[in-house]
Design an enzyme around this catalytic site. Structure first.
Site, short mmCIF file in Angstrom:
data_model
loop_
_atom_site.label_atom_id
_atom_site.label_comp_id
_atom_site.label_asym_id
_atom_site.label_seq_id
_atom_site.Cartn_x
_atom_site.Cartn_y
_atom_site.Cartn_z
N GLN A 1 0.91 -1.12 0.20
CA GLN A 1 -0.09 0.01 -0.01
C GLN A 1 1.02 1.09 -0.01
O GLN A 1 0.67 2.34 -0.60
CB GLN A 1 -0.75 0.11 1.00
CG GLN A 1 -2.05 -0.97 0.99
CD GLN A 1 -3.03 -0.89 -0.15
OE1 GLN A 1 -3.43 0.03 -0.48
NE2 GLN A 1 -2.84 -1.86 -0.87
N HIS B 1 1.91 3.03 -3.27
CA HIS B 1 1.03 3.65 -4.09
C HIS B 1 1.33 5.20 -3.91
O HIS B 1 1.09 5.77 -4.99
CB HIS B 1 -0.37 3.27 -3.64
CG HIS B 1 -0.91 2.06 -4.44
ND1 HIS B 1 -1.12 1.80 -5.65
CD2 HIS B 1 -1.28 0.91 -3.87
CE1 HIS B 1 -1.62 0.90 -6.28
NE2 HIS B 1 -1.74 0.17 -4.89
N GLU C 1 -10.05 0.19 4.25
CA GLU C 1 -10.30 -0.15 2.89
C GLU C 1 -9.94 -1.64 2.65
O GLU C 1 -10.77 -2.34 2.05
CB GLU C 1 -9.42 0.73 1.89
CG GLU C 1 -9.71 0.50 0.24
CD GLU C 1 -8.71 1.11 -0.39
OE1 GLU C 1 -7.71 1.73 0.26
OE2 GLU C 1 -8.78 1.15 -1.79
N HIS C 2 -8.67 -1.90 2.97
CA HIS C 2 -8.11 -3.40 2.67
C HIS C 2 -8.04 -3.97 4.15
O HIS C 2 -7.28 -3.26 5.07
CB HIS C 2 -6.92 -3.52 2.02
CG HIS C 2 -6.96 -2.94 0.59
ND1 HIS C 2 -6.49 -1.47 0.34
CD2 HIS C 2 -7.51 -3.41 -0.34
CE1 HIS C 2 -6.81 -1.38 -0.95
NE2 HIS C 2 -7.33 -2.45 -1.54
N ASP D 1 -5.59 -6.74 -6.13
CA ASP D 1 -5.45 -5.91 -6.93
C ASP D 1 -5.46 -6.35 -8.23
O ASP D 1 -6.06 -5.39 -9.13
CB ASP D 1 -4.28 -5.23 -6.61
CG ASP D 1 -4.23 -4.25 -5.29
OD1 ASP D 1 -5.37 -3.82 -5.13
OD2 ASP D 1 -2.96 -3.91 -4.88
N HIS E 1 -54.05 13.44 -3.45
CA HIS E 1 -53.67 12.22 -3.32
C HIS E 1 -54.96 11.20 -2.96
O HIS E 1 -55.19 10.21 -3.46
CB HIS E 1 -52.75 12.24 -2.45
CG HIS E 1 -51.26 12.69 -2.60
ND1 HIS E 1 -51.12 13.79 -3.14
CD2 HIS E 1 -50.03 11.90 -2.93
CE1 HIS E 1 -49.59 14.02 -3.31
NE2 HIS E 1 -49.13 13.04 -3.36
#
Lengths: 433, 433
Positions: free
Chosen positions: A259, A262, A327-328, A361, A420
């Site tokens: 990670q 990145h 996230e992961h 991934d 209505h």
């Protein structure tokens, strides 16, 4: 230095709260620039897109060359090695198989009142996928966005990928071809988002736009939201690994670094129930950082935002994980299935020590576009659902209207919505005549 | 005057395009005010919320009286008539039954590589529901937001409902009680959204906020999006009725007026294959507008945004409907099921002449929170899915990693992400030793 925390220490809560709330990303305020670009594309169409592409990507295009023709795609694809092509084929096959299982079912039933109720799913007609530009653009990202769209049944799928100075990654074109993309435009930035949302003379508008991008692309997606649907605005990537001492520290170190490499704003966290193991992983990360190709990115990420947390036990680790909502999430423990029952807020879970996050991934099958910045508390990764919408269906018989109409009339009166109520009453009156 | 269009006329395309793009709502720019309110609530918590409630709602509260206690709810509910209570009971039962069928299933399977893949749905932990204030607040809106949340399994569901001058609709409290709401706060506006998103000393933060509101509420929801999840930002309501000549013009007129009476910005459109029937409906609308209670709202809506379109046939009507992508679509034709197969972009479809849209507002079962402003092209109405999120699951065996790991390594190399590749390689190396 990454943070080393211990849940038994008195300052833990404060340190953990700081870790959760650390601001990792400075978003430059490009909103005014983007608003101007969108207005320009709406007003002048192709001409504006072509001028902006000349300015930002140093590419001279015409309305005829905005799209990359099939022959040019063929030529680029011919450059791809067999190994890479086969790897992409495997990825396509596995991602497609996973997403095909996600397709939701229509339903229809008649209840005891005689009313027939149900719903029907249908695909978005046209979708646009943004792919960041240049040689660093990721073919895996094309697969993860395009395959769910095509599995959902999107009829027309267009890609926008900037090609600064003419550079394009042949693997991106191959990924687009393999996933069934229909149109590829060599445009980028806010001008590409505007062209996809509003259309130009040469580019038909789409209904939904997905895919990652820089601050200009993100701001443009926010601005066109409502006119078209968009996916989430992704923040920097994150991983949380929960690992007991029966792991190779170097394996876990590489998972954390996958990670960190990145983005300098990425965040990698280890929670372990063994302080010595935590220190060993920290040392292994430092060792790997001496030689890693992307150490200039992974190093700052690990030192600024990385953390090693020693918890009393795995239950406490799961509880911290739910507060992080990563996230992961990798579960490198003896019984990962049991632990995963307790980690309820996470975008994707990777179970056991033979499931490094990198598998997900590329070739695992599940989507790698996942909720960041603690948003796994309330949102999900990309899926076929992002390219589908549901229409609800109701059909009353006269008997059903007799059975439930009076209650609707009563509630309409309570809400002072006379028409209505009357729309039900005139029908009931006719039935009772 | 509403527009009368005819698809056979040469100016039809231009008139239809104008109808589609008519701007029906002026959104006041309250963003700066809202930003200030949110910052104030984040900084000062209860004290800010209490001061703002004093200013806007003329209510003097304390941290202890922000929440409406159960005894006060009991007392208000005791005022509700038996007829209204029974009508709400029926609505709850039917809405709950419909939404229970929406619950998606978890899945898990082992593929030919030996990898176990799947996903798991889980509920958002805490949700907040905004209910507009005063005596005009709608109990049906409470049901339509709260029931899906509770069916999804939301543990803690809080309502914020402003009570200007102490006024509260007892039916709103009963609707909250019947749908299982856990906490009710007598606060509103941007301060309520800020309190729900960030929490105060007395109000715990939630993960997701849904429900309608005025421009301040909408701006606040946009601003807290990301910190929490939100539902759509709804625009003014719309109905499209497709009706052949075998209908009572007055029934159709009332269906059109039941949207028009919501809001001067609402839009009601009829498409028919019979011009004389279209004129008859137009006359019936004018007749009803002479006496309708809410004619001061319905009249301007119909005259400014209403339309009657004569199409060549029902196929053409379906095609126009798909371009409109209406929030509500009524099909009052001989074979509504067949026609509904052709109308793919719509939030909700009401089939046949005994299914007035008002049934769906209250007791039909499907949700009445639906995509407006043509967003049914890419989005769906509120459902249990809005209160659930999906976690994807992957588990590799050593054999599975051997089978698919090399492709992941290869693609990581292609993307120049060395640590990604190494995290797979070290495991494969260990397995091959």
């Amino acid at each position: 230095m990454p943070k080393f925390l211990d849940t038994t220490q008195p300052d833990f809560e404060q340190a953990f709260a700081e870790l959760l709330s650390a601001k990792r990303e400075d978003s430059p305020d490009v909103d005014d620039v983007v608003a101007g670009i969108i207005a320009d594309v709406r007003a002048r169409g192709d001409a504006a897109v072509i001028e902006l592409t000349e300015r930002f990507d140093r590419m001279t295009l015409t309305p005829e060359t905005l799209a990359i023709p099939a022959a040019e795609v063929d030529a680029a694809i011919a450059e791809v090695s067999t190994e890479e092509s086969e790897a992409l084929d495997l990825a396509v096959k596995r991602i497609r198989a996973y997403h095909e299982r996600q397709m939701p079912a229509d339903d229809s039933w008649t209840d005891e009142s005689g009313a027939t109720l149900g719903w029907r799913w249908s695909a978005v007609s046209a979708a646009g996928l943004y792919v960041p530009g240049g040689l660093a653009s990721y073919p895996s990202s094309v697969l993860m966005n395009a395959i769910p769209a095509k599995v959902a049944g999107v009829d027309r799928l267009a890609i926008a990928v900037p090609t600064p100075d003419g550079q394009i990654n042949p693997l991106v074109l191959l990924a687009a071809r393999l996933s069934g993309v229909d149109e590829i435009y060599r445009i980028g930035g806010a001008q590409a988002i505007a062209a996809l949302a509003y259309g130009t003379e040469s580019i038909a508008p789409v209904d939904k736009i997905t895919g990652p991008g820089n601050a200009f692309v993100a701001a443009a997606k926010r601005r066109v939201f409502g006119k078209v649907g968009i996916d989430m605005i992704a923040g920097p990537s994150e991983i949380l690994v929960i690992a007991d001492k029966d792991n190779d520290p170097d394996w876990i170190a590489l998972d954390l670094l996958s990670q960190a490499e990145h983005d300098e704003s990425a965040q990698s966290i280890l929670i372990t129930d063994d302080a010595a193991f935590g220190r060993a992983v920290g040392a292994a990360v430092e060792q790997r950082l001496t030689s890693l190709q992307r150490r200039a990115i992974a190093g700052p990420s690990w030192r600024d935002f990385g953390a090693v947390i020693t918890a009393r036990d795995l239950d406490e680790a799961a509880s911290l994980s739910n507060r992080i909502a990563p996230e992961h999430l990798e579960l490198c423990v003896a019984d990962p299935d049991a632990l995963s029952q307790k980690t309820v807020h996470a975008g994707a879970i990777f179970l056991g020590q033979f499931t490094p996050e990198a598998i997900g991934d590329y070739v695992g099958g599940p989507n790698h576009v996942l909720p960041t910045a603690r948003s796994a508390r309330f949102s999900s990764g990309l899926s076929v659902m992002d390219f589908l919408k549901r229409t609800t269906l109701s059909k009353m018989t006269p008997e059903a209207l007799r059975a439930i109409g009076p209650a609707a009339e009563r509630l309409a009166q309570s809400e002072s919505l006379e028409a209505h109520g009357l729309s039900v009453k005139v029908r009931l009156d006719a039935l009772n005549r």
